[in-house]
Scaffold this active site. Structure first.
Site, PDB file in Angstrom:
ATOM      1  N   HIS A   1       0.828  -1.217   0.000  1.00 36.41           N
ATOM      2  CA  HIS A   1       0.000   0.000   0.000  1.00 36.41           C
ATOM      3  C   HIS A   1       0.856   1.259   0.000  1.00 36.41           C
ATOM      4  CE1 HIS A   1      -3.340  -2.712   1.014  1.00 36.41           C
ATOM      5  NE2 HIS A   1      -2.503  -3.241   1.885  1.00 36.41           N
TER       6      HIS A   1
ATOM      7  N   SER B   1      19.817  17.784 -14.669  1.00 34.94           N
ATOM      8  CA  SER B   1      18.890  18.904 -14.817  1.00 34.94           C
ATOM      9  C   SER B   1      19.652  20.104 -15.347  1.00 34.94           C
ATOM     10  CB  SER B   1      18.244  19.249 -13.464  1.00 34.94           C
ATOM     11  OG  SER B   1      17.568  20.492 -13.527  1.00 34.94           O
TER      12      SER B   1
END
Length: 498
Positions: free
Chosen positions: A171, A301
């Site tokens: 979960h 980046s």
């Protein structure tokens, strides 16, 4: 650079090139391998048509039809289509609006002794569909060993890290510990299913064969003057020359488009596996537990120089997502076919079939590259385990208290109160999980203080994960990879173009 045109832009003459001024699918220009791109190239396609015409002529000659040795030799000499012949075929197709007849014409020009017997008795789908089946087969022959290599690389990784405890997640929340190697086996098990699916799709492929315009072989029955045995033998001879063990007994003008569905579903399922594995890797990179390879000069980046973005796994997810959606084209095309055939299958198959194979090939290149250079951070993994382990160890601590004669209910209540305090310290104060320190300071737990370190040993929380890895890789994986032993021994790290 191939100059294809000149145009005027902003008052200047601009020379247009095929590589820079014409759209190319990124699968071709960026991602897929040279061998897969060649497989779906015009030269491969039309040369395969010529091979089929040669095999047909050779077989018809063997069965007594009047075809000269010169015709056969000229066809043999020109099986591989040359660049000038593409132009001849293109001009003829523009005039006739029929690609097969255009290439019959172009072939006849370079093999004039055979011009009158090329395509004798055949329908267009004799060459188009049989060629497609050959290409589908050869494409799977490219993909399947590459998948075996990926499984082998992951297997080596799983064995290396079979004992390294890490947090499991259910979960999306921390759960009972597993090991890094055990988690990799989840990926391997799914890839083994893909290997089985692709092998089965490959082995189920059959030749359309020599069937005529509606699959009845009527034209060939006429050529052989009603001799059914020769018609059947012609089908067998061409099938053998094409390297297939058998041909479909029943076909329409085309082979059933259900075959495209069958192959497509196997490839699409593999695409889903790729996205699922890619997402796991991206999550682990986010947690700083595991990273894909990151090259010395690679930039993560343009703005944030410190970043190490998982660009390979992100690309794997993107291409896997595209691949898993492509089988819908095959399903829709199959269901929309009319009677013995309709031509609304042609344009879409020219697009979707190559894209399925090129996408799968690109995914396998990425998987090979990533699994060849995983970077594991054991200390980060250990820290995360230690952050959660105190809560997971509470049951063991309670059982140890009972073994020392303490009340289970009293132990449970003491643990409950201390656990809530430790959780508040983590969630509200931003502190560390100090449950164990609280237990050490609590008089109730004095009888088991000496056992706490042993009760908190991570390796005692992974169950049989290491043994499962050993058993799985030495049985199921080993058996599945046996046919590819020679290929695996020569495997290299796949290089990315971009």
């Amino acid at each position: 650079m191939s100059i294809i045109n000149e145009t005027v832009r902003d008052g200047a003459i601009v020379k247009m090139s095929a590589s820079n001024d014409i759209y190319q699918t990124p699968l071709n220009s960026r991602y897929a391998s040279t061998e897969m791109k060649y497989l779906f190239s015009p030269r491969k396609r039309f040369s395969t048509w010529r091979s089929l015409w040669l095999w047909l002529a050779q077989s018809e000659k063997e069965l007594g039809l009047p075809i000269s040795d010169e015709a056969i030799e000229q066809m043999k000499a020109h099986v591989i289509i040359q660049d000038p012949e593409f132009e001849v075929a293109a001009e003829e197709e523009k005039r006739r609006r029929h690609d097969v007849m255009a290439h019959v014409h172009a072939f006849g020009q370079v093999a004039p002794a055979a011009a009158g017997i090329i395509h004798w008795g055949a329908t267009s789908c004799y060459c188009t569909d049989n060629a497609d089946l050959i290409i589908l087969r050869e494409g799977l022959d490219i993909l399947i060993p590459k998948l075996a290599v990926v499984i082998d690389k992951l297997t080596n990784f799983a064995r290396e890290y079979k004992d390294l405890p890490c947090l499991g997640f259910t979960h999306g929340q921390p759960a009972q510990l597993v090991t890094v190697g055990k988690r990799a086996c989840l990926w391997i098990q799914d890839l083994l299913m893909d290997l089985r699916n692709l092998e089965r799709a490959r082995n189920d492929l059959r030749f359309r064969g020599v069937k005529g315009t509606t699959g009845t072989q009527a034209s060939f029955l006429q050529i052989f003057k009603g001799n059914h045995d020769k018609v059947e033998r012609l089908d067998e001879l061409v099938t053998e020359k094409a390297g297939f063990e058998s041909a479909f007994t029943i076909s329409s003008q085309t082979y059933s488009r259900k075959i495209d569905v069958d192959v497509g579903n196997a490839l699409g399922s593999f695409g889903a596996t790729c996205e699922r594995i890619g997402i796991d890797i991206r999550h682990l990179a986010m947690l700083k537990e595991l990273e894909e390879p990151f090259e010395k000069d690679q930039i993560g980046s343009s703005a944030m120089a410190y970043k190490r973005n998982p660009m390979r796994s992100e690309r794997l997810c993107a291409l896997g997502r595209h691949l898993q959606n492509l089988p819908k084209d095959a399903i829709d095309t199959y269901s929309a076919q009319w009677f013995e055939r309709s031509l609304d299958d042609s344009a879409i198959r020219r697009i979707s079939l190559p894209e399925m194979y090129l996408s799968a090939d690109a995914c396998l290149i990425l998987l090979n590259n990533v699994t060849s250079g995983f970077v594991v951070y054991p200390q980060v993994i250990k820290r995360r385990v230690n952050d959660e382990l105190p809560f997971m160890a509470t049951e063991n601590i309670i059982m140890a208290c009972v073994a020392k004669g303490l009340s289970r209910q009293d132990a449970h209540e003491e643990i409950r109160v201390l656990s809530h305090q430790a959780a508040d310290n983590v969630k509200k104060q931003g502190g560390n999980n100090d449950l164990i320190e609280r237990i050490r300071r609590t008089k109730f737990f004095e009888p088991i203080i000496g056992e706490l370190d042993a009760l908190l040993e991570p390796s005692t929380f992974v169950g049989r994960a290491p043994q499962q890895v050993e058993k799985f890789t030495s049985t199921e994986v080993r058996d599945a990879l046996k046919p590819y032993k020679e290929y695996l021994s020569k495997a290299e790290v796949a290089d990315l173009h971009v």
